[in-house]
Design an enzyme around this catalytic site. Structure first.
Site, PDB file in Angstrom:
ATOM      1  N   ILE A  50       0.875  -1.163   0.000  1.00  0.00           N
ATOM      2  CA  ILE A  50       0.000   0.000   0.000  1.00  0.00           C
ATOM      3  C   ILE A  50       0.916   1.216   0.000  1.00  0.00           C
ATOM      4  O   ILE A  50       1.714   1.399   0.924  1.00  0.00           O
ATOM      5  CB  ILE A  50      -0.896   0.034   1.253  1.00  0.00           C
ATOM      6  CG1 ILE A  50      -1.765  -1.222   1.354  1.00  0.00           C
ATOM      7  CG2 ILE A  50      -1.762   1.279   1.245  1.00  0.00           C
ATOM      8  CD1 ILE A  50      -2.538  -1.310   2.659  1.00  0.00           C
ATOM      9  N   HIS A  51       0.827   2.053  -1.017  1.00  0.00           N
ATOM     10  CA  HIS A  51       1.729   3.200  -1.135  1.00  0.00           C
ATOM     11  C   HIS A  51       0.920   4.473  -1.260  1.00  0.00           C
ATOM     12  O   HIS A  51       0.127   4.634  -2.189  1.00  0.00           O
ATOM     13  CB  HIS A  51       2.634   3.040  -2.364  1.00  0.00           C
ATOM     14  CG  HIS A  51       3.725   4.068  -2.443  1.00  0.00           C
ATOM     15  ND1 HIS A  51       4.974   3.852  -1.893  1.00  0.00           N
ATOM     16  CD2 HIS A  51       3.755   5.307  -2.983  1.00  0.00           C
ATOM     17  CE1 HIS A  51       5.734   4.918  -2.105  1.00  0.00           C
ATOM     18  NE2 HIS A  51       5.012   5.818  -2.760  1.00  0.00           N
ATOM     19  N   GLU A  53       0.491   8.357  -2.082  1.00  0.00           N
ATOM     20  CA  GLU A  53       1.105   9.285  -3.027  1.00  0.00           C
ATOM     21  C   GLU A  53       2.105  10.209  -2.339  1.00  0.00           C
ATOM     22  O   GLU A  53       1.840  10.766  -1.274  1.00  0.00           O
ATOM     23  CB  GLU A  53       0.012  10.124  -3.680  1.00  0.00           C
ATOM     24  CG  GLU A  53       0.534  11.191  -4.633  1.00  0.00           C
ATOM     25  CD  GLU A  53      -0.582  12.081  -5.144  1.00  0.00           C
ATOM     26  OE1 GLU A  53      -0.523  12.496  -6.314  1.00  0.00           O
ATOM     27  OE2 GLU A  53      -1.527  12.357  -4.375  1.00  0.00           O
ATOM     28  N   CYS A  54       3.262  10.388  -2.970  1.00  0.00           N
ATOM     29  CA  CYS A  54       4.275  11.345  -2.505  1.00  0.00           C
ATOM     30  C   CYS A  54       4.880  11.975  -3.751  1.00  0.00           C
ATOM     31  O   CYS A  54       5.851  11.449  -4.300  1.00  0.00           O
ATOM     32  CB  CYS A  54       5.340  10.653  -1.655  1.00  0.00           C
ATOM     33  SG  CYS A  54       6.675  11.752  -1.122  1.00  0.00           S
ATOM     34  N   ARG A  94       0.774  12.277   4.173  1.00  0.00           N
ATOM     35  CA  ARG A  94       0.034  11.539   5.204  1.00  0.00           C
ATOM     36  C   ARG A  94      -1.384  12.098   5.369  1.00  0.00           C
ATOM     37  O   ARG A  94      -1.928  12.153   6.471  1.00  0.00           O
ATOM     38  CB  ARG A  94       0.781  11.526   6.546  1.00  0.00           C
ATOM     39  CG  ARG A  94       2.120  10.797   6.499  1.00  0.00           C
ATOM     40  CD  ARG A  94       2.636  10.404   7.884  1.00  0.00           C
ATOM     41  NE  ARG A  94       2.785  11.550   8.759  1.00  0.00           N
ATOM     42  CZ  ARG A  94       3.875  12.342   8.790  1.00  0.00           C
ATOM     43  NH1 ARG A  94       4.899  12.083   7.985  1.00  0.00           N
ATOM     44  NH2 ARG A  94       3.944  13.357   9.625  1.00  0.00           N
ATOM     45  N   ASP A 126      -0.887  11.622  11.384  1.00  0.00           N
ATOM     46  CA  ASP A 126      -1.159  10.774  10.224  1.00  0.00           C
ATOM     47  C   ASP A 126      -2.666  10.717  10.032  1.00  0.00           C
ATOM     48  O   ASP A 126      -3.387  10.167  10.863  1.00  0.00           O
ATOM     49  CB  ASP A 126      -0.585   9.373  10.436  1.00  0.00           C
ATOM     50  CG  ASP A 126      -0.599   8.522   9.176  1.00  0.00           C
ATOM     51  OD1 ASP A 126      -1.354   8.860   8.248  1.00  0.00           O
ATOM     52  OD2 ASP A 126       0.158   7.532   9.119  1.00  0.00           O
ATOM     53  N   ARG A 128      -4.208   9.495   7.215  1.00  0.00           N
ATOM     54  CA  ARG A 128      -4.571   8.580   6.135  1.00  0.00           C
ATOM     55  C   ARG A 128      -5.648   7.584   6.562  1.00  0.00           C
ATOM     56  O   ARG A 128      -5.690   7.154   7.709  1.00  0.00           O
ATOM     57  CB  ARG A 128      -3.337   7.832   5.640  1.00  0.00           C
ATOM     58  CG  ARG A 128      -2.375   8.700   4.874  1.00  0.00           C
ATOM     59  CD  ARG A 128      -1.103   7.963   4.530  1.00  0.00           C
ATOM     60  NE  ARG A 128      -0.308   7.644   5.722  1.00  0.00           N
ATOM     61  CZ  ARG A 128       0.865   7.023   5.696  1.00  0.00           C
ATOM     62  NH1 ARG A 128       1.356   6.619   4.535  1.00  0.00           N
ATOM     63  NH2 ARG A 128       1.525   6.796   6.806  1.00  0.00           N
TER      64      ARG A 128
END
Length: 209
Positions: A50-51, A53-54, A94, A126, A128
């Site tokens: 699970i990534h 977005e950055c 985050r 965080d 998210r």
């Protein structure tokens, strides 16, 4: 559930040809992507990540974080494995968004750490959420996972949605002199599981410059 599958296409990359599956969140307008590689068997746990977005790390090659390095290593590991998946979620900074992330970076330039910066802006450390992964995982047909992550919240999220995480695969890459403090903050204040060797090696690398 507000997540709707839209379309799929091939995505050639330096590590091989992935399948890219697009999803839209009708409530937020956010667009998420699942990348898959190879074919899956229901009884075999699948390597995945699970990534979040950055933009700065994934696309602009920032050394302030380890995100871009983690994404590239995950894609390489999946290609070498012959099968796997990545859920690419639009949760920049985050969950605070790109412009607020830049504001947080400004505070970090003045001495705050990554958690303090978010909190000074009025956000949680965080923010998210991971409920959007449920229809994404259902679409790509995976329920047993070997999850590449250092973040225990991602493991708990998958388990809470009924997915079986049979193994947590550490993903300790991208350490450098610009993100050493950031990595330590993630370990000590956000609970990310990183070994002391991760930081020792950083110090050794810096001493060579």
């Amino acid at each position: 559930m507000s997540i709707k599958y839209i379309a799929s296409s091939k995505l050639p990359t330096p590590w091989g040809v992935f399948e890219m599956h697009g999803f839209e969140d009708s409530e937020t307008g956010k667009e998420h992507v699942a990348l898959t590689f190879g074919t899956f068997s229901p009884d075999v746990p699948v390597l995945g990540r699970i990534h979040s977005e950055c933009l700065t790390g994934d696309a602009l090659f920032s050394l302030r974080c380890d995100c871009g390095f983690q994404l590239q290593t995950a894609m390489q590991n999946i290609a070498e494995e012959g099968q796997g998946f990545i859920l690419y979620l639009r949760q920049e900074g985050r969950g605070i968004g790109l412009l607020n992330k830049i504001r947080a970076y400004e505070l970090q330039d003045q001495g705050a750490n990554t958690v303090e910066a978010n909190e000074r802006l009025g956000f949680e450390a965080d923010m998210r959420k991971y409920d959007m992964i449920i229809p994404m995982m259902e679409k790509i047909g995976i329920d047993k996972v070997r999850l590449m992550t250092n973040n225990p919240r991602k493991v708990k999220a998958m388990q809470s949605f009924g997915l079986e995480v049979v193994e947590r695969v550490p993903l300790q890459v991208g350490k450098n002199r610009y993100n050493e403090a950031y990595l330590k903050t993630k370990s000590t204040q956000l609970g990310h599981m990183m070994s002391e060797h991760h930081f020792t090696e950083t110090e050794q690398d810096d001493s060579k410059e």
